[in-house]
Structures are given as structure tokens and as C-alpha cells.
Scaffold this motif. Structure first.
Motif, mmCIF file in Angstrom:
data_model
loop_
_atom_site.group_PDB
_atom_site.id
_atom_site.type_symbol
_atom_site.label_atom_id
_atom_site.label_comp_id
_atom_site.label_asym_id
_atom_site.label_seq_id
_atom_site.Cartn_x
_atom_site.Cartn_y
_atom_site.Cartn_z
ATOM 1 N N ASN A 157 1.170 -1.012 -0.081
ATOM 2 C CA ASN A 157 -0.036 -0.033 -0.329
ATOM 3 C C ASN A 157 0.706 1.211 -0.502
ATOM 4 O O ASN A 157 0.359 2.163 -0.717
ATOM 5 C CB ASN A 157 -0.918 -0.427 1.033
ATOM 6 N N MET A 158 1.700 1.334 0.816
ATOM 7 C CA MET A 158 2.630 2.577 0.900
ATOM 8 C C MET A 158 2.637 2.788 -0.280
ATOM 9 O O MET A 158 3.795 3.725 -0.413
ATOM 10 C CB MET A 158 3.853 2.382 1.971
ATOM 11 N N LEU A 159 4.157 1.515 -0.829
ATOM 12 C CA LEU A 159 4.783 1.952 -1.903
ATOM 13 C C LEU A 159 4.591 1.449 -3.748
ATOM 14 O O LEU A 159 5.040 2.393 -4.545
ATOM 15 C CB LEU A 159 6.024 1.124 -1.858
ATOM 16 N N LEU A 160 3.659 0.459 -3.422
ATOM 17 C CA LEU A 160 3.000 0.304 -5.045
ATOM 18 C C LEU A 160 2.485 1.384 -5.224
ATOM 19 O O LEU A 160 2.216 1.504 -5.932
ATOM 20 C CB LEU A 160 3.503 -1.189 -5.176
ATOM 21 N N VAL A 161 1.077 0.785 -4.435
ATOM 22 C CA VAL A 161 -0.135 1.735 -4.318
ATOM 23 C C VAL A 161 0.142 2.897 -4.711
ATOM 24 O O VAL A 161 -0.053 4.337 -5.391
ATOM 25 C CB VAL A 161 -0.987 1.349 -3.093
ATOM 26 N N LEU A 162 0.495 3.383 -3.965
ATOM 27 C CA LEU A 162 0.791 4.444 -3.145
ATOM 28 C C LEU A 162 1.967 5.485 -4.747
ATOM 29 O O LEU A 162 1.529 6.734 -4.964
ATOM 30 C CB LEU A 162 1.555 5.441 -2.199
ATOM 31 N N GLY A 163 2.666 4.740 -5.061
ATOM 32 C CA GLY A 163 4.251 4.662 -5.803
ATOM 33 C C GLY A 163 2.781 5.237 -7.401
ATOM 34 O O GLY A 163 3.129 6.078 -8.149
ATOM 35 N N CYS A 164 1.913 3.938 -7.803
ATOM 36 C CA CYS A 164 1.519 4.404 -8.961
ATOM 37 C C CYS A 164 0.583 5.084 -8.479
ATOM 38 O O CYS A 164 0.210 5.357 -10.268
ATOM 39 C CB CYS A 164 0.852 2.654 -8.965
ATOM 40 N N ALA A 165 -0.186 5.823 -8.161
ATOM 41 C CA ALA A 165 -1.141 6.733 -7.594
ATOM 42 C C ALA A 165 -0.745 7.940 -8.395
ATOM 43 O O ALA A 165 -1.306 8.840 -9.366
ATOM 44 C CB ALA A 165 -1.900 6.331 -6.683
ATOM 45 N N PHE A 166 0.361 8.493 -7.914
ATOM 46 C CA PHE A 166 1.537 9.488 -7.419
ATOM 47 C C PHE A 166 2.027 8.908 -9.113
ATOM 48 O O PHE A 166 1.955 10.706 -9.797
ATOM 49 C CB PHE A 166 2.803 9.566 -7.163
ATOM 50 N N VAL A 188 7.942 3.174 6.308
ATOM 51 C CA VAL A 188 7.588 4.156 6.752
ATOM 52 C C VAL A 188 8.399 5.796 6.619
ATOM 53 O O VAL A 188 7.879 6.743 6.473
ATOM 54 C CB VAL A 188 7.574 3.916 8.187
ATOM 55 N N LEU A 189 10.067 5.710 6.569
ATOM 56 C CA LEU A 189 10.685 6.819 6.925
ATOM 57 C C LEU A 189 10.835 7.484 5.591
ATOM 58 O O LEU A 189 10.108 8.541 4.828
ATOM 59 C CB LEU A 189 12.183 6.573 6.336
ATOM 60 N N VAL A 190 10.987 7.040 4.329
ATOM 61 C CA VAL A 190 11.156 7.282 3.120
ATOM 62 C C VAL A 190 9.412 7.724 2.947
ATOM 63 O O VAL A 190 9.134 8.116 1.578
ATOM 64 C CB VAL A 190 10.934 5.781 1.664
ATOM 65 N N VAL A 191 7.633 7.463 3.154
ATOM 66 C CA VAL A 191 7.210 7.063 2.710
ATOM 67 C C VAL A 191 6.946 8.641 3.762
ATOM 68 O O VAL A 191 5.611 9.888 2.240
ATOM 69 C CB VAL A 191 5.961 6.204 2.876
ATOM 70 N N ALA A 192 7.152 8.426 4.901
ATOM 71 C CA ALA A 192 6.852 10.073 5.261
ATOM 72 C C ALA A 192 7.662 11.310 5.180
ATOM 73 O O ALA A 192 6.952 12.568 5.500
ATOM 74 C CB ALA A 192 7.797 10.189 7.071
ATOM 75 N N PHE A 193 8.572 11.226 4.049
ATOM 76 C CA PHE A 193 9.740 12.499 3.946
ATOM 77 C C PHE A 193 8.856 12.605 2.455
ATOM 78 O O PHE A 193 8.800 14.051 1.798
ATOM 79 C CB PHE A 193 10.599 11.817 3.615
ATOM 80 N N MET A 194 8.073 12.244 1.350
ATOM 81 C CA MET A 194 7.795 12.032 0.448
ATOM 82 C C MET A 194 5.699 12.220 0.717
ATOM 83 O O MET A 194 6.240 13.577 -0.157
ATOM 84 C CB MET A 194 6.812 10.662 -0.224
ATOM 85 N N LEU A 195 5.538 12.672 2.260
ATOM 86 C CA LEU A 195 4.582 13.623 2.437
ATOM 87 C C LEU A 195 4.160 14.680 2.278
ATOM 88 O O LEU A 195 3.445 15.276 2.829
ATOM 89 C CB LEU A 195 3.446 12.198 3.197
#
Length: 429
Positions: free
Chosen positions: A163-172, A387-394
Motif C-alpha cells: 500500500n505504501m510503496l506500490l499503490v501510492l507510487g502508481c497513484a502518484f 515508513v521513513l521514505v513515505v513520510a518524507f514524500m508526504l
């Protein structure tokens, strides 16, 4: 339409004017002086109303089981059961069971949304927390009964990573490509709160692992388990507090991620409340049946497909099991509705980490099974870095296709890592 005397009855789907259309406005104006209330949805959106107790088997079955295109995959479920008894080919049984569960997971989410239309946001949030990841919980409980604790841990971890990498990545990525001339934004405050909860989940999984692998337990082999159970209870309390904070206490400041807030008219429910409850029960039972065959086929599929169990649990199960959520997140991103996209991706990850995983620990506790939060060092490190990578992205509250591409590439690294990863045969390794 019907006569004025029949105004208190429900209209058929063909006779219901859409909200905001000229027909609906003219009807409202024409009946302004009359004591007639024309409804465009099943009753007054209150599930306890007498008329909402109606159950229309054929019409509701058409809406739930035929209307959605993803229901074309439903026959794969019975086919998987037949293959289980007729052939014994675990690889095919595993693959077909995954395909059969995919539409059931999507329909569970649909029925939950329909019921939430009647119950309001607070109870609706609890329903989403319970049934939104019902598929993962059911599979996990069956795996726990079989003593496959590592499969439970890795499959739930895989859902978070997916959910955090693949789903959010494809959506972005897709949203950034479609809206490359504009900057897409989302509710930064709510995303930060969810990131904080995810970091709390990382804390809950890190301490038992470090305590165990540094051999600093007060009671060897027992302290990490006791700490996991205590931390799971705390995490469940934290998630319940988060729901209250988000939906009731600070609703205006931290609106739910899955609320768009763009002034669109809320859609009316398509089925009655008790119909939704009935379909939730039916779909849950069918998912439970297929989950038993899926768990039984995992080890055989690993041998026949020559894939590590860790790869199957962390990568394949979440990708196929959450395919419907993946598609919906991408679709909303392409429509420039990133708040809903993050509600699907980050909201689902928060539910799994703060609700489903602690729930499984508590269920294992009740069953006498030593399910804990010790996800081993490799898995814990993967979750922490993700979690760190996604937190920085958001943190900026904006998205673009480059951020999406980075998240997708990060997921490929994770997938490759678990493809070559094998659980150590001993905890001392």
C-alpha cells in the motif's frame, strides 16, 4: 413516476432523478406546497428505519454480484476448490484462490461503504476499520490456526509495504502524468498524523525484535512475547483514540483522508442497510472458506513454483489480494482526488499496522498461539525504512510523477530483497 398518493413508497432505479438535475429541481419545486416527500434513496439513511429492513434478493444480488466488472473473477473460487480435490496441484490452487478472493475483497469494501451511508461517519469509520481489511484478518486467523505465524507476519507486512510503496507510487505516477501541468495536493495535516501512527507501529515491532536478538530478555523466550501483547493492547487503544480524534473531536482540523471535501454531492446508497449487513455476512463466510484452501496451498505452491515462502507472503499475497484497492487508488489519482487516494493507501496501511496486526496478536493470545510483534530483523528494518521514505514524500503535501516513480522503484528493491531472502533456521542465526 408514480402517483402523489404513492409518494411515501420507494421509487425504482429507473424512476429516481439524480440529485442536482433539472428534473429533480422541477420535482422539488412542483411539490413545494404538497406534504409529499419523494425519496431518491432507500429511506432517510437510518439503518433502523422499518423500510430499510427490506431485503430484495434478486435486485441486491444483481447490484452486488453482477454489476461490477471485477466479478468476472468470482468463478475462480469454486474452480480452485475443485482443483484442490481433483488434482492436488498446489500452484494452480493457490493462484486460482487468489483470483477468487480478489473480487470478494472488493465487494466487502463496497458493502461496507453502503452500510456506512446509514450509520454515519463515526460508526462508518469503525466499520471500515473492521471490514476494510477483513480479507487479511480472515487469512491471518486461518494461518494462525495452522501455526503459520511467519506467514501471518509476512503477509500483513507485505500489505503495508504494498500500500505504501506500490499503490501510492502508481497513484502518484499516473496522477502526475495525467495532471502534469498542475501540482496535485492533498490534506497534509492528516497525512502527517497517519505517518505518526505508522512510526508508532514501527516502534511496537522494533522493541520486541531488538530485545530478542540482543539476548537482553528478563525471561528468555517469554519477555518479547509479553511485551508484544502489552504493546498490541496499547496500539489498539491508540487506534481507537485516533478514530475518535479524527471523526469526532477534531473533525474539521483533521478530516478523514477518504473525504474529498470538494463540495461534491454525496452519493445515495444503492442497497438497503439490512441488505448490506446480509451481504457482509455472506461474503465474509465465502472469504473464510477460500482462505482455508489458500493457506493450505502456500507451502505446496512454494515448492512447485520454486519461490520462497517469504516472497509469496510479502509480495504475491498483498498484490493480488489488494488488486481492487490498487485500481481504485490509481483511478482517484487520475481524477485529481488525492485525499481519497491517500485514504486507500496510507489509511489502509495505518489500519493494518495499528489494528489488524495487534488484533492478530490478541487473537493468538486467546488461542494460546505465541503470535508476537517480533517480525525478525530483516522485516523490521524493511518496515522502518519504508515508513521513513513515505513520510518524507508526504511532508510537502504535494505529489508528482517523479515521487511516484521513486516509490515504485523502492518497491522493486523490496521485492527483489524478499526474492532472495530465506528465514533463518534458528533464531541464533
Amino acid at each position: 413516476m408514480g402517483s402523489i398518493e404513492e409518494g411515501t413508497n420507494y421509487l425504482s432505479d429507473e424512476d429516481i432523478p439524480l440529485k442536482g438535475t433539472p428534473v429533480a429541481k422541477n420535482l422539488s419545486h412542483s411539490f413545494d406546497c404538497e406534504t409529499v416527500h419523494v425519496r431518491s434513496s432507500p429511506d432517510d439513511k437510518r439503518w433502523w428505519k422499518t423500510n430499510n429492513i427490506r431485503f430484495r434478493p434478486l435486485e441486491s444480488a444483481k447490484i452486488v454480484l453482477i454489476k461490477a466488472k471485477i466479478n468476472l473473477l468470482l468463478p475462480f473460487g469454486p474452480l480452485a476448490i475443485l482443483l484442490h480435490y481433483l488434482t492436488g496441484k498446489h500452484g494452480l490452487v493457490f493462484f486460482f484462490t487468489l483470483l477468487g478472493i480478489t473480487p470478494l475483497a472488493e465487494r466487502l469494501g463496497y458493502a461496507t461503504e453502503q452500510l456506512a451511508s446509514y450509520t454515519g461517519p463515526t460508526v462508518g469509520g469503525l466499520l471500515n476499520a473492521t471490514f476494510g481489511n477483513a480479507t487479511e484478518m480472515i487469512i491471518s486467523i486461518y494461518a494462525l490456526k495452522s501455526g503459520m505465524i511467519r506467514v501471518v507476519q509476512q503477509s500483513l507486512l507485505g500489505s503495508i509495504l504494498s500500500n505504501m510503496l506500490l499503490v501510492l507510487g502508481c497513484a502518484f505516477f499516473t496522477g502526475g502524468i495525467v495532471h502534469h501541468k498542475n501540482v496535485q495536493t492533498f490534506n497534509k495535516g492528516t497525512a502527517v498524523v497517519n505517518s505518526g501512527l505508522l512510526l508508532m507501529a514501527v516502534m511496537g515491532t522494533t522493541f520486541p525484535a531488538v530485545l530478542h536478538f540482543t539476548h537482553t530478555e528478563l525471561h528468555s523466550g517469554e519477555s518479547a512475547l509479553s511485551l508484544s501483547r502489552f504493546s498490541s493492547c496499547i496500539m489498539l487503544i491508540a487506534y481507537a483514540s485516533f478514530l475518535f480524534f479524527q471523526l469526532k473531536s477534531q473533525h474539521n482540523l483533521y478530516g478523514s483522508l477518504d473525504e474529498e471535501g470538494d463540495g461534491e454531492v454525496e452519493e445515495d446508497p444503492e442497497i438497503y442497510a439490512w441488505e448490506a449487513i446480509g451481504w457482509l455476512a455472506i461474503l465474509t463466510v465465502w472469504v473464510s472458506i477460500l482462505s482455508g484452501y489458500l493457506v493450505d496451498a502456500i507451502e505446496g505452491a512454494s515448492e512447485s513454483l520454486h519461490l520462497p515462502v517469504a516472497f509469496i507472503s510479502v509480495i504475491l499475497l498483498p498484490i493480488v489480494g489488494n488488486a481492487a484497492e490498487h485500481a481504485s487508488a490509481i483511478m482517484f489519482a487520475m481524477k485529481d482526488k488525492l485525499n481519497i487516494t491517500l485514504g486507500v493507501a496510507i489509511g489502509s496501511s495505518t489500519q493494518i499496522s495499528m489494528f489488524v496486526i495487534p488484533f492478530c496478536v490478541v487473537v493468538g493470545w486467546c488461542m494460546g498461539i505465541p503470535m508476537d510483534l517480533n517480525f525478525k530483523l530483516f522485516e523490521t528494518a524493511t518496515l522502518f525504512i519504508t515508513v521513513l521514505v513515505v513520510a518524507f514524500m508526504l511532508q510537502e503535501g504535494t505529489s508528482n510523477y517523479f515521487k511516484g516513480l521513486m516509490l515504485i522503484l523502492c518497491y522493486l528493491i523490496v521485492a527483489a530483497s524478499f526474492f532472495v531472502h530465506v528465514d533463518p533456521s534458528s533464531d541464533d542465526d
